[in-house]
Design a protein around this motif. Structure first.
Motif, PDB file in Angstrom:
ATOM      1  N   TYR A 247      27.562  38.248  10.973  1.00 18.36           N
ATOM      2  CA  TYR A 247      27.326  37.496   9.594  1.00 18.36           C
ATOM      3  C   TYR A 247      26.540  37.768   8.413  1.00 18.36           C
ATOM      4  CZ  TYR A 247      28.223  33.784  13.362  1.00 18.36           C
ATOM      5  OH  TYR A 247      28.952  33.334  14.956  1.00 18.36           O
ATOM      6  N   CYS A 248      26.722  38.846   7.829  1.00 21.66           N
ATOM      7  CA  CYS A 248      26.306  40.274   7.500  1.00 21.66           C
ATOM      8  C   CYS A 248      25.699  39.566   6.120  1.00 21.66           C
ATOM      9  CB  CYS A 248      26.961  41.133   7.726  1.00 21.66           C
ATOM     10  SG  CYS A 248      28.314  41.691   6.851  1.00 21.66           S
ATOM     11  N   GLY A 249      26.465  38.564   5.665  1.00 24.62           N
ATOM     12  CA  GLY A 249      26.299  38.143   4.150  1.00 24.62           C
ATOM     13  C   GLY A 249      26.440  39.377   2.756  1.00 24.62           C
ATOM     14  N   GLU A 270      31.896  40.152   7.924  1.00 28.64           N
ATOM     15  CA  GLU A 270      31.421  38.657   6.809  1.00 28.64           C
ATOM     16  C   GLU A 270      33.419  38.387   6.688  1.00 28.64           C
ATOM     17  OE1 GLU A 270      30.386  35.708   4.578  1.00 28.64           O
ATOM     18  OE2 GLU A 270      28.578  36.708   5.593  1.00 28.64           O
ATOM     19  N   GLN A 271      32.810  36.832   6.178  1.00 26.58           N
ATOM     20  CA  GLN A 271      34.083  36.644   5.749  1.00 26.58           C
ATOM     21  C   GLN A 271      34.475  36.020   4.177  1.00 26.58           C
ATOM     22  OE1 GLN A 271      35.043  33.254   8.070  1.00 26.58           O
ATOM     23  NE2 GLN A 271      33.333  31.993   7.163  1.00 26.58           N
ATOM     24  N   VAL A 276      31.243  40.804   0.473  1.00 29.99           N
ATOM     25  CA  VAL A 276      31.084  42.071   1.158  1.00 29.99           C
ATOM     26  C   VAL A 276      31.192  43.250   0.253  1.00 29.99           C
ATOM     27  CG1 VAL A 276      32.671  43.587   2.138  1.00 29.99           C
ATOM     28  CG2 VAL A 276      32.597  40.939   3.273  1.00 29.99           C
TER      29      VAL A 276
END
Length: 388
Positions: A247-249, A270-271, A276
């Motif tokens: 969930y790194c944002g 991160e999706q 990203v």
């Protein structure tokens, strides 16, 4: 002993700071008790400690992001401010105790420009009008101010004049972006953005690292307490050679970790593809792109598909308020990191998830509450777990 209390002329109508009349030390005590009530049982079983809450020295003007809806008012005026508690009636606000002072000046300036140029505010009942919201992000360590105009339509009448008037009314603004939200929804932001003035983003600094923040980027609202939060997370992952930042944002926690420890490699997942792209640029700006690798993917799918072949000493997770999922937590346990650092904005869902991790071979070491939003009931926590 007397405690300082804070007052606000619209506190009762607005309802945003529901604990404003409660002395701040008592607010902190209540939040500490809330966390202990949910965590203390498992902490005692694991021999862990629930540390004292990290509060603010001066809990005002801490919000560096602010927003306003717009609506028709009498005499051709454009209303701006806050929704009254439980309604969509706008309460005007000239100055907010907990916001960066620049923010409300800019938001009210947008309303006055809309009046002069006859830009119709959005009517949510009929789904007509142009101007829905304005969102302002103010730099904490920089002078950048990013203004996002949320509109129902893409084409703006006399756009050049609009930008010119906004710049004159709000000289502190360094970027203006239009965000288009044509859906019948309560969500503020839509999917499409275009830059009207400036670079279309703002920059800020956390723990000595520089970050770019776009109009749709996730970035903590209270940067002063964010540094407290991130220091706790970094301490929990200290000594790791490889760390997964799920969930790194835009990469903030992972980049701060990489900047503080020279021999750690970060993989961020991160999706949101735009986030990203920002994370990669942020890593380059801070000189850690050789040790920070960011992947656009769902973290649960990535762990099952590619992460299974990798080894991580630590996993850092900062999920949304709904918490994580059993599938994600199973994926973390399958990776087998020595430590898990769980950053949470909802201790209720965090407590649920911690029980699942404990059932999969991890023990709780330390939990620290952080007061990210003084005068409200919300509390953030950083929990550190180790593999048994």
């Amino acid at each position: 002993m007397g405690y300082r209390t804070y007052t606000c002329p619209i506190a009762r109508e607005c309802g945003g700071c529901e604990w404003l009349a409660v002395p701040y030390p008592i607010q902190l005590r209540r939040k500490q008790e809330q966390v202990e009530g949910l965590i203390a049982g498992m902490a005692e079983k694991d021999g862990a400690e629930v540390e004292p809450i990290a509060g603010m020295d001066d809990p005002v003007r801490y919000r560096h992001k602010a927003a306003t809806p717009f609506a028709h008012a009498r005499g051709g005026r454009v209303a701006s401010g806050f929704y009254a508690a439980g309604t969509h009636r706008i309460v005007p606000c000239e100055e907010c105790l907990v916001e960066d002072p620049r923010a409300r000046r800019v938001l009210n300036g947008v309303a006055r420009v809309a009046e002069r140029l006859h830009v119709p505010p959005y009517d949510e009942d009929r789904g007509v009008g142009v101007l829905r919201h304005a969102v302002v992000r103010c730099g904490w360590k920089t002078d950048d101010v990013l203004l996002t105009l949320v509109t129902r339509v893409e084409e703006l009448r006399d756009e050049r004049r609009l930008v010119r008037e906004l710049r004159a009314a709000c000289p502190e603004v360094t970027s203006i972006v239009q965000n288009v939200n044509d859906r019948r929804t309560n969500a503020i932001l839509g999917r499409r953005c275009r830059t009207l003035f400036g670079p279309g983003l703002m920059r800020d600094r956390l723990l000595g690292c520089d970050f770019e923040i776009g109009p749709t980027s996730f970035y903590q609202t209270n940067p002063e307490q964010t540094e407290v939060l991130y220091r706790l997370a970094i301490a929990g992952a200290s000594g790791a050679r490889r760390a997964l930042d799920a969930y790194c944002g835009t990469g903030t926690i992972g980049i701060c970790l990489a900047s503080s420890e020279d021999d750690v490699e970060i993989v961020g997942v991160e999706q949101v593809r735009g986030a990203v792209a920002s994370a990669r640029r942020n890593a380059t700006a801070n000189g850690v792109d050789g040790r920070c690798h960011f992947v656009a993917a769902d973290a649960t799918d990535w762990m099952a598909r590619e992460g299974a072949a990798e080894r991580f000493d630590a996993v850092i997770m900062d999920p949304p308020r709904a918490g994580s999922t059993p599938e994600f937590l199973a994926g973390v346990a399958a990776l087998g990191p020595e430590r898990v650092v769980y950053v949470s904005c909802n201790v209720v869902t965090q407590a649920r998830d911690l029980e699942l991790l404990r059932g999969r071979g991890y023990r709780l070491v330390r939990v620290t509450p952080v007061d990210m939003f003084p005068h409200t009931k919300h509390v953030e926590t950083v929990a550190i777990l180790e593999r048994r």
